[in-house]
Write a protein that holds these residues in place. Sequence first.
Motif, mmCIF file in Angstrom:
data_model
loop_
_atom_site.group_PDB
_atom_site.id
_atom_site.type_symbol
_atom_site.label_atom_id
_atom_site.label_comp_id
_atom_site.label_asym_id
_atom_site.label_seq_id
_atom_site.Cartn_x
_atom_site.Cartn_y
_atom_site.Cartn_z
ATOM 1 N N SER A 94 -28.336 13.314 69.300
ATOM 2 C CA SER A 94 -28.792 13.379 67.897
ATOM 3 C C SER A 94 -29.393 14.738 67.586
ATOM 4 C CB SER A 94 -29.818 12.267 67.636
ATOM 5 O OG SER A 94 -29.268 11.005 67.904
ATOM 6 N N LEU A 95 -28.681 15.769 67.948
ATOM 7 C CA LEU A 95 -29.211 17.116 67.788
ATOM 8 C C LEU A 95 -29.405 17.472 66.323
ATOM 9 C CD1 LEU A 95 -27.214 18.810 70.641
ATOM 10 C CD2 LEU A 95 -29.688 18.936 70.365
ATOM 11 N N LYS A 96 -30.433 18.260 66.079
ATOM 12 C CA LYS A 96 -30.784 18.704 64.739
ATOM 13 C C LYS A 96 -30.752 20.233 64.682
ATOM 14 C CE LYS A 96 -34.050 14.845 64.376
ATOM 15 N NZ LYS A 96 -35.463 14.465 64.117
ATOM 16 N N PRO A 97 -30.566 20.790 63.518
ATOM 17 C CA PRO A 97 -30.572 22.257 63.417
ATOM 18 C C PRO A 97 -31.847 22.888 63.983
ATOM 19 C CG PRO A 97 -29.665 21.313 61.420
ATOM 20 C CD PRO A 97 -30.163 20.158 62.241
ATOM 21 N N GLU A 98 -32.958 22.190 63.869
ATOM 22 C CA GLU A 98 -34.216 22.738 64.392
ATOM 23 C C GLU A 98 -34.284 22.731 65.915
ATOM 24 O OE1 GLU A 98 -33.847 20.348 62.073
ATOM 25 O OE2 GLU A 98 -35.382 18.778 62.275
ATOM 26 N N ASP A 99 -33.290 22.145 66.574
ATOM 27 C CA ASP A 99 -33.204 22.226 68.032
ATOM 28 C C ASP A 99 -32.537 23.518 68.489
ATOM 29 O OD1 ASP A 99 -32.399 18.731 68.018
ATOM 30 O OD2 ASP A 99 -34.332 19.638 68.559
ATOM 31 N N THR A 100 -32.026 24.291 67.553
ATOM 32 C CA THR A 100 -31.396 25.560 67.894
ATOM 33 C C THR A 100 -32.386 26.483 68.587
ATOM 34 O OG1 THR A 100 -29.788 25.442 66.094
ATOM 35 C CG2 THR A 100 -30.327 27.634 66.939
ATOM 36 N N ALA A 101 -32.018 26.942 69.790
ATOM 37 C CA ALA A 101 -32.918 27.771 70.587
ATOM 38 C C ALA A 101 -32.209 28.186 71.866
ATOM 39 C CB ALA A 101 -34.193 27.003 70.946
#
Length: 125
Positions: free
Chosen positions: A85-92
């Motif tokens: 359930s990845l979210k854009p805010e997990d981008t790193a």
Amino acid sequence: QVQLVESGGGLVQAGGSLRLSCVASGLTFSSHAWGWFRQAPGKERELVTAISSSSRALYYMDSVKGRFTISRDNFKNTVYLQMNSLKPEDTAVYYCAVRRTYAGGAMTWSGMDYWGKGTLVTVSS
């Protein structure tokens, strides 16, 4: 010489999944605790999750609870981070790191003994 090598990063759409791996060499894998950290552009590095040598002690940051799972395979000298359930805010950039002693709770980057070079995870909206 201790080496930690992450893999599994990439580009995924929001709601998708990725599994990161970190393979270790040069240390007694089973006796160490592990952490996954991440650093997003323009933000400080933060601890995402941690696992003790026995796997009995676990830590997850609030924003990933129920979505991310850390696990370890002592036979393969590998620690995993399953991200659902990845979210854009997990981008790193995601980093694995290791230390000998860990009794639970949060870890700090400076408190680790060895660090990987990171793998980039990009979640598109």
